[in-house]
Write an enzyme that holds these catalytic residues in place. Structure first.
Site, PDB file in Angstrom:
ATOM      1  CE  LYS A 166      -4.116  -2.035   0.564  1.00 46.48           C
ATOM      2  NZ  LYS A 166      -5.285  -1.843  -0.314  1.00 46.48           N
ATOM      3  CG  ASP A 241      -9.939  -2.133  -6.146  1.00 44.64           C
ATOM      4  OD1 ASP A 241     -11.125  -2.511  -6.208  1.00 44.64           O
ATOM      5  OD2 ASP A 241      -9.281  -2.224  -5.101  1.00 44.64           O
ATOM      6  CE  LYS A 265     -10.462  -5.333  -3.938  1.00 40.47           C
ATOM      7  NZ  LYS A 265     -10.247  -4.120  -3.106  1.00 40.47           N
TER       8      LYS A 265
END
Length: 375
Positions: A166, A241, A265
């Site tokens: 991250k 994302d 996802k």
């Protein structure tokens, strides 16, 4: 084959993480989630998991809003009449705008039940064929670079096939430089969680020298146009994302050149059916995909494993071992990683047994919804 759901149980769980997990948005020490159980007239259960967080930092959805949508809108629609295939639910839910994580939790439970009624693993019901899947690990922002290097060393030793770090504006180029110096050959990527703007293009371009697999979601979630402006400036592929909530979002992103890779996802896109459609589109366009993580407990993790068996999931995903996050997961056996691989279960449905004792331990409250006599 008609699936007649007799009742649905919603459970609100709270689970403590083994260690705090920090992103550019904040730090998490526990995970709240909704566990969905659908039970048919023969007493067979299917399980789904809402991946929404307690606060709306990732998207506008939260655990509380998911409960509201499930209780007041989605569960009644699922109980209204028999279901012949899980993808029918997307049509029933089409009048409800957004709320993808709530939809995915209920649809996922029906997919599990559907696969069990067919007597096949969920992966097979989805069209997957892999026996093992490659996995990576996501590492949050650490107190120091030395701490980060120690964490990476531990996961490299465990055989994870890809490391995700991250980043944010105060924790990026110098950090990645040091990681790459110590681990010159480890497949490495950076995840920004929308921490940058187009003004930061030169800073993001500075990451090119480190040979990253990708940089994930550098700009705002709702900005496909600026991502399309940024990608030609970078050698590093952009992976989207938060920007991809549907098949149409994926199509537009690929048409615009906003990215070269897509993170799928299940919760973010509204369920396994939509995830499969996005996978198929990306396969046609030559864009690789991988499965991202949302700090899932075992049920959500099992769904991720199943979808990752599809052919175009060619990059290691975020589906780490249960022990990466939890002292005790809610499934048996727990998800284990050996040599950077997870063995795909071959039992019907999600392939894992839900540990009702652990579920009870983590449950804060629950509610049962029965099918009406006319349904």
């Amino acid at each position: 084959m008609a699936i007649n759901i007799e009742y649905v149980i919603l459970r609100h769980l709270q689970m403590e993480l083994k260690a705090p997990f920090t992103t550019s948005f904040g730090t998490f020490q526990r995970k709240e989630l909704i566990l969905v159980e659908v039970v048919d007239r023969d007493g067979v259960s299917g399980w789904g998991e809402s991946v929404a967080f307690s606060a709306p930092w990732y998207s506008e959805e939260t655990v509380k809003t998911n409960w509201h949508m499930l209780e007041d809108f989605l569960v009644p629609l699922a109980l209204a009449e028999p279901i012949h295939h899980p993808e029918e639910l997307s049509k029933r839910f089409s009048a409800i705008r957004q709320n993808n994580m709530a939809k995915a939790a209920l649809e996922g439970a029906v997919w599990d039940l559907y696969a069990k009624r067919l007597g096949v693993p969920l992966s097979q019901a989805l069209g997957g064929a892999k026996k093992d899947i490659e996995v990576g690990v996501s590492i949050g922002i650490q107190p120091t670079v030395a701490d980060l290097l120690q964490v990476i060393e531990r996961y490299v030793a465990q055989g994870y096939r890809r490391i995700k770090v991250k980043i944010k504006p105060s924790w990026d180029v110098d950090v990645i430089r040091e990681v790459r110096r110590v681990f010159p050959d480890v497949p490495l990527m950076a995840d920004a969680n929308s921490a940058y703007t187009l003004v930061d293009a030169d800073r993001l371009k500075a990451l090119d020298e480190f040979g990253l697999l990708m940089i994930e979601q550098p700009l705002a979630a709702d900005d496909l146009v600026d991502h399309a402006r940024l990608q030609p400036l970078l050698q590093t592929p952009i992976c989207l994302d938060e920007s991809i909530r549907s098949y149409d979002d994926a199509r537009k992103a690929l048409d615009l050149g906003s990215c070269r890779i897509i993170n799928i996802k299940i919760g973010r896109v509204g369920g396994l059916g939509e995830a499969k459609r996005i996978h198929d589109l990306c396969a046609e366009r030559g864009a690789p995909v991988w499965c991202g993580g949302m700090l899932e407990a075992g049920v959500g993790r099992a769904h991720n494993i199943a979808i990752t068996t599809l052919e175009n999931f060619t990059l290691p995903g975020d589906t780490a071992a249960s022990s990466h996050y939890w002292e005790r997961d809610i499934i048996t056996p727990e998800v284990e990683v050996h040599g950077g691989l997870i063995r795909v279960p071959d039992a019907p449905g999600i392939g894992y047994d839900v540990d009702r004792r652990q579920v009870e331990r983590y449950t804060q409250f629950a509610k049962v919804f029965h099918r009406t006599a006319t349904a």
